[in-house]
Design a protein around this motif. Structure first.
Motif, mmCIF file in Angstrom:
data_model
loop_
_atom_site.group_PDB
_atom_site.id
_atom_site.type_symbol
_atom_site.label_atom_id
_atom_site.label_comp_id
_atom_site.label_asym_id
_atom_site.label_seq_id
_atom_site.Cartn_x
_atom_site.Cartn_y
_atom_site.Cartn_z
ATOM 1 N N ARG A 1 -14.864 5.854 10.215
ATOM 2 C CA ARG A 1 -13.939 5.379 11.254
ATOM 3 C C ARG A 1 -14.250 6.015 12.604
ATOM 4 N NH1 ARG A 1 -9.937 6.864 7.235
ATOM 5 N NH2 ARG A 1 -9.141 5.043 6.127
ATOM 6 N N GLU B 1 0.883 -1.154 0.000
ATOM 7 C CA GLU B 1 0.000 0.000 0.000
ATOM 8 C C GLU B 1 0.927 1.212 0.000
ATOM 9 O OE1 GLU B 1 -2.994 -0.241 3.063
ATOM 10 O OE2 GLU B 1 -3.956 -1.815 1.865
ATOM 11 N N LYS C 1 -4.060 6.528 -0.411
ATOM 12 C CA LYS C 1 -3.381 5.232 -0.555
ATOM 13 C C LYS C 1 -3.636 4.726 -1.976
ATOM 14 C CE LYS C 1 -5.386 1.550 -0.079
ATOM 15 N NZ LYS C 1 -5.957 0.480 -0.927
ATOM 16 N N GLY D 1 -4.267 10.865 10.685
ATOM 17 C CA GLY D 1 -4.331 9.425 10.863
ATOM 18 C C GLY D 1 -3.141 8.846 11.588
ATOM 19 N N SER D 2 -2.593 7.780 11.004
ATOM 20 C CA SER D 2 -1.528 7.047 11.700
ATOM 21 C C SER D 2 -0.252 7.877 11.842
ATOM 22 C CB SER D 2 -1.230 5.723 10.995
ATOM 23 O OG SER D 2 -0.591 5.947 9.763
ATOM 24 N N VAL E 1 1.295 5.019 0.464
ATOM 25 C CA VAL E 1 0.571 6.152 1.054
ATOM 26 C C VAL E 1 1.361 7.425 0.784
ATOM 27 C CG1 VAL E 1 -0.108 7.216 3.259
ATOM 28 C CG2 VAL E 1 -0.616 4.804 2.834
ATOM 29 N N ARG F 1 1.315 11.598 1.654
ATOM 30 C CA ARG F 1 0.725 12.541 2.608
ATOM 31 C C ARG F 1 1.160 13.974 2.317
ATOM 32 N NH1 ARG F 1 -0.803 9.569 7.099
ATOM 33 N NH2 ARG F 1 0.087 7.483 7.210
ATOM 34 N N ASP G 1 -4.211 13.092 2.375
ATOM 35 C CA ASP G 1 -3.376 11.925 2.068
ATOM 36 C C ASP G 1 -4.181 10.931 1.247
ATOM 37 O OD1 ASP G 1 -4.979 10.473 3.913
ATOM 38 O OD2 ASP G 1 -3.619 10.902 5.556
ATOM 39 N N TYR H 1 3.529 0.287 2.944
ATOM 40 C CA TYR H 1 3.023 -0.690 3.919
ATOM 41 C C TYR H 1 2.891 -2.028 3.207
ATOM 42 C CZ TYR H 1 1.814 3.392 6.731
ATOM 43 O OH TYR H 1 1.883 4.564 7.458
ATOM 44 N N ASP I 1 -12.864 6.365 0.098
ATOM 45 C CA ASP I 1 -12.455 5.255 0.975
ATOM 46 C C ASP I 1 -10.941 5.236 1.148
ATOM 47 O OD1 ASP I 1 -14.860 4.127 1.596
ATOM 48 O OD2 ASP I 1 -14.601 2.303 0.394
ATOM 49 N N SER I 2 -10.220 5.737 0.141
ATOM 50 C CA SER I 2 -8.758 5.583 0.162
ATOM 51 C C SER I 2 -8.020 6.924 0.217
ATOM 52 C CB SER I 2 -8.309 4.799 -1.083
ATOM 53 O OG SER I 2 -8.709 5.465 -2.252
ATOM 54 N N CYS I 3 -8.779 8.021 0.337
ATOM 55 C CA CYS I 3 -8.149 9.356 0.435
ATOM 56 C C CYS I 3 -8.689 10.072 1.664
ATOM 57 C CB CYS I 3 -8.565 10.245 -0.745
ATOM 58 S SG CYS I 3 -8.194 9.635 -2.372
ATOM 59 N N ARG I 4 -7.918 10.988 2.212
ATOM 60 C CA ARG I 4 -8.487 11.931 3.178
ATOM 61 C C ARG I 4 -8.735 13.239 2.432
ATOM 62 N NH1 ARG I 4 -5.266 9.277 7.252
ATOM 63 N NH2 ARG I 4 -6.767 8.383 8.702
HETATM 64 N N1 UDP Z 1 -5.626 3.911 3.737
HETATM 65 C C1 UDP Z 1 -6.359 3.018 2.968
HETATM 66 N N2 UDP Z 1 -6.333 1.699 3.307
HETATM 67 C C2 UDP Z 1 -5.634 1.207 4.358
HETATM 68 C C3 UDP Z 1 -4.876 2.117 5.136
HETATM 69 C C4 UDP Z 1 -4.891 3.456 4.792
HETATM 70 O O1 UDP Z 1 -7.001 3.405 1.992
HETATM 71 O O2 UDP Z 1 -5.652 -0.005 4.598
HETATM 72 C C5 UDP Z 1 -5.615 5.335 3.393
HETATM 73 C C6 UDP Z 1 -6.383 6.172 4.405
HETATM 74 O O3 UDP Z 1 -7.741 6.325 4.021
HETATM 75 C C7 UDP Z 1 -5.651 7.479 4.342
HETATM 76 C C8 UDP Z 1 -4.210 7.087 3.983
HETATM 77 O O4 UDP Z 1 -4.289 5.789 3.422
HETATM 78 O O5 UDP Z 1 -6.181 8.279 3.294
HETATM 79 C C9 UDP Z 1 -3.267 7.090 5.167
HETATM 80 O O6 UDP Z 1 -3.815 6.261 6.167
HETATM 81 P P1 UDP Z 1 -3.120 6.158 7.605
HETATM 82 O O7 UDP Z 1 -1.770 5.546 7.469
HETATM 83 O O8 UDP Z 1 -3.182 7.460 8.291
HETATM 84 O O9 UDP Z 1 -3.945 5.043 8.355
HETATM 85 P P2 UDP Z 1 -5.338 5.017 9.082
HETATM 86 O O10 UDP Z 1 -5.522 6.278 9.832
HETATM 87 O O11 UDP Z 1 -6.304 4.830 7.964
HETATM 88 O O12 UDP Z 1 -5.205 3.804 9.944
#
Ligand code: UDP
Length: 252
Positions: free
Chosen positions: A220, A91, A178, A100-101, A93, A95, A176, A122, A201-204
């Motif tokens: 979430r 994955e 993914k 998030g993480s 990512v 930013r 951010d 990841y 689903d995959s962007c903030r």
């Molecule tokens: N993300 C995703 N799938 C995943 C993990 C993350 O689409 O399995 C996206 C998430 O929506 C955000 C970006 O990747 O836009 C960064 O995610 P982050 O590492 O902050 O993790 P999270 O807060 O989602 O656990």
């Protein structure tokens, strides 16, 4: 005689079916939403339809600027025809703003703009909770080669630059996102192309003026109005016109 099409893979938010021709697949967008490695689950009516349209829009635009990807054409409300790829188990990512993480892991304030975009990798492995890895892990375990990683990094930067501009133009900050990549083979040679989906689903995605979240964090963090926010992203991108009225009706 009707023959049932073959389901090749079912993930948390999408299903892949065998395509009409060799080298193609059908990607079906479900309404299911999961978070925290599927510990939290729900069905959000209409999500699949909106994500199919948003991902179609973004992937077509990217194809148009030379960012080759798996999207071929949308088939119906929930399905798109895509090129079959050999998914690279990463994955990627990217930013622009702390969230998030990154915020929790490094104790940084959410919302802090980054001086330059950060790309992280990841390893896609649910059993391990998708751990962060470095380029050295990626090459050591043969998930991708060094030239493939270089391609992935360059493409991710291009996608980020393009998407930042696209969303900025409709009053949305791309915090951010993914993305995933896959290999396509041409004879003995392979090439890495963008795959999977690009959607809320995959962007903030934050409203540039109010900071309101228009993405999966609403699910979430139990903030409500998830579908309405996804629909708002679609509306701002100008792709709500041919969306079913049941979803348009969710807009306020
Ligand atoms: N993300 C995703 N799938 C995943 C993990 C993350 O689409 O399995 C996206 C998430 O929506 C955000 C970006 O990747 O836009 C960064 O995610 P982050 O590492 O902050 O993790 P999270 O807060 O989602 O656990």
């Amino acid at each position: 005689m009707n023959t049932k099409r073959k389901k090749l893979y079912e993930g948390k938010a999408k299903i892949l079916y065998e395509g009409p021709e060799p080298g193609t697949l059908i990607q079906y967008f479900k309404d299911d939403a999961t978070a925290f490695n599927a510990q939290k689950k729900a069905t959000l009516e209409g999500k699949g339809v909106i994500n199919n349209r948003i991902s179609e829009f973004v992937m077509s635009r990217l194809n148009g600027i030379g960012v080759t990807n798996h999207f071929i054409k949308r088939l119906n409300l929930r399905e798109q025809l895509i090129r079959e790829v050999e998914i690279i188990p990463l994955e990627v990512v990217c930013r622009n703003v702390v969230a998030g993480s990154l915020a929790t892991r490094l104790g940084q304030a959410e919302g802090t703009p980054l001086p330059r975009s950060i790309i992280e990798f990841y390893y896609k492995k649910d059993e391990l909770n998708d751990p962060m890895v470095t380029e050295e892990h990626i090459t050591a375990f043969n998930w991708a080669t060094t030239p493939e990683i270089d391609d992935i990094l360059a493409t991710t930067q291009r996608v980020n630059d393009y998407l930042c501009g696209l969303f900025n133009g409709v009053g949305i900050t791309l915090v951010d996102f993914k993305i995933e990549f896959g290999r396509v083979w041409e004879g003995d040679f392979s090439r890495v192309i963008l795959a999977d989906e690009i959607s809320p689903d995959s962007c903030r995605l934050w409203d540039s003026t109010t900071g309101e979240k228009l993405d999966k964090d609403r699910f979430r963090r139990d903030m409500g109005n998830v579908i309405e926010s996804y629909a708002e992203v679609a509306r701002r991108l100008g792709i709500m016109k041919d969306m079913p009225t049941v979803i348009q009706g969710g807009l306020h």
